[in-house]
Design an enzyme around this catalytic site. Structure first.
Site, PDB file in Angstrom:
ATOM      1  N   CYS A   9      21.829  37.098 -89.040  1.00 35.37           N
ATOM      2  CA  CYS A   9      20.830  36.842 -89.862  1.00 35.37           C
ATOM      3  C   CYS A   9      19.864  38.202 -89.788  1.00 35.37           C
ATOM      4  O   CYS A   9      20.392  39.136 -89.549  1.00 35.37           O
ATOM      5  CB  CYS A   9      20.024  35.780 -89.570  1.00 35.37           C
ATOM      6  SG  CYS A   9      19.187  35.627 -88.125  1.00 35.37           S
ATOM      7  N   ASN A  12      17.670  37.412 -86.138  1.00 34.40           N
ATOM      8  CA  ASN A  12      18.283  36.741 -85.010  1.00 34.40           C
ATOM      9  C   ASN A  12      17.322  35.834 -84.103  1.00 34.40           C
ATOM     10  O   ASN A  12      17.554  35.546 -82.806  1.00 34.40           O
ATOM     11  CB  ASN A  12      19.028  37.901 -84.119  1.00 34.40           C
ATOM     12  CG  ASN A  12      19.935  37.240 -83.047  1.00 34.40           C
ATOM     13  OD1 ASN A  12      20.308  37.828 -82.086  1.00 34.40           O
ATOM     14  ND2 ASN A  12      20.619  36.088 -83.352  1.00 34.40           N
ATOM     15  N   CYS A  14      16.044  32.881 -85.946  1.00 35.01           N
ATOM     16  CA  CYS A  14      16.011  31.461 -86.715  1.00 35.01           C
ATOM     17  C   CYS A  14      17.317  31.094 -86.991  1.00 35.01           C
ATOM     18  O   CYS A  14      17.917  30.168 -86.421  1.00 35.01           O
ATOM     19  CB  CYS A  14      15.027  31.542 -87.941  1.00 35.01           C
ATOM     20  SG  CYS A  14      13.338  31.851 -87.667  1.00 35.01           S
ATOM     21  N   ARG A  15      18.080  31.699 -87.987  1.00 34.78           N
ATOM     22  CA  ARG A  15      19.279  31.144 -88.450  1.00 34.78           C
ATOM     23  C   ARG A  15      20.436  31.349 -87.544  1.00 34.78           C
ATOM     24  O   ARG A  15      21.235  30.362 -87.428  1.00 34.78           O
ATOM     25  CB  ARG A  15      19.564  31.636 -89.858  1.00 34.78           C
ATOM     26  CG  ARG A  15      18.506  31.004 -90.856  1.00 34.78           C
ATOM     27  CD  ARG A  15      18.673  31.699 -92.168  1.00 34.78           C
ATOM     28  NE  ARG A  15      18.223  33.027 -91.993  1.00 34.78           N
ATOM     29  CZ  ARG A  15      18.050  34.154 -92.809  1.00 34.78           C
ATOM     30  NH1 ARG A  15      18.570  33.956 -93.974  1.00 34.78           N
ATOM     31  NH2 ARG A  15      17.466  35.276 -92.914  1.00 34.78           N
ATOM     32  N   SER A  16      20.696  32.485 -87.216  1.00 33.70           N
ATOM     33  CA  SER A  16      22.075  32.966 -86.635  1.00 33.70           C
ATOM     34  C   SER A  16      22.369  32.334 -85.225  1.00 33.70           C
ATOM     35  O   SER A  16      23.019  31.838 -84.609  1.00 33.70           O
ATOM     36  CB  SER A  16      22.188  34.445 -86.530  1.00 33.70           C
ATOM     37  OG  SER A  16      21.330  35.246 -86.096  1.00 33.70           O
ATOM     38  N   ASP A 126      16.238  31.513 -95.744  1.00 29.55           N
ATOM     39  CA  ASP A 126      15.541  31.960 -94.309  1.00 29.55           C
ATOM     40  C   ASP A 126      14.170  31.182 -94.295  1.00 29.55           C
ATOM     41  O   ASP A 126      13.625  30.865 -95.601  1.00 29.55           O
ATOM     42  CB  ASP A 126      14.756  33.486 -95.062  1.00 29.55           C
ATOM     43  CG  ASP A 126      14.188  34.043 -93.980  1.00 29.55           C
ATOM     44  OD1 ASP A 126      13.693  33.313 -92.834  1.00 29.55           O
ATOM     45  OD2 ASP A 126      13.767  35.446 -93.918  1.00 29.55           O
TER      46      ASP A 126
END
Ligand code: 4NP
Length: 157
Positions: A9, A12, A14-16, A126
């Site tokens: 993401c 690195n 939040c999402r990934s 995001d």
């Protein structure tokens, strides 16, 4: 080993890392014995060395995923050959990966949600400037994406 997966993401945090922790947990409970190596990275270096965002850690913990030990790193040129799948959370990340990739790429570089059928969008939005429900949505999409990817990997001859 051909199931080396890197989630990517922007930051690195939040999402990934959510995708990494969710995929590792679902793999060990629902696909025991599947050889797997999973990691995550950001296209940007803003948060290198930091743990995931506290809202990400809290939302994941409510569903039983523990992400607090993860630390952010930036994607490196060797990741494009050291992993079999480099999977971006959204198209902006994917465009950035194309820009950062070295001339020789061995990994399949694509979108994480390309393996899921029936979704309205193939991007994980995001949540950084969002609210609690945006972090919940990240978890929903990571659970769906992880199961779809693991089914695909476990079905290969
Ligand atoms: P991520 O979210 O890409 O899912 O980790 C973000 C984290 C940090 C920032 C943006 C998005 N930031 O602008 O610092």
């Amino acid at each position: 080993m051909r199931n080396r997966i890197l989630f990517v993401c922007l930051g690195n945090i939040c999402r990934s890392p959510t995708a990494e922790g969710v995929l590792a947990a679902i793999a060990s409970s629902e696909f025991p014995g599947l050889p797997l190596y999973v990691d995550s990275a950001g296209t940007a270096n803003y948060h290198v060395g930091e743990p995931p965002d506290r809202r990400t850690i809290a939302a994941a913990r409510r569903r039983g995923y523990e992400l607090a030990a993860l630390r952010a790193r930036q994607i490196a040129p060797e990741d494009f050959s050291g992993f079999d799948f480099v999977l971006a959370m959204d198209r902006a990340n994917l465009d950035e990966l194309a820009r950062l990739a070295p001339p020789e790429v061995r990994a399949h570089v694509g979108l994480f949600l390309e393996f899921v059928r029936g979704l309205e969008s193939d991007e994980v939005p995001d949540p950084y400037y969002g609210a609690t429900e945006d972090f919940e949505r990240v978890l929903d999409l990571c659970e769906a994406g992880a199961r779809a990817l693991l089914r695909r990997l476990s079905a290969r001859p």
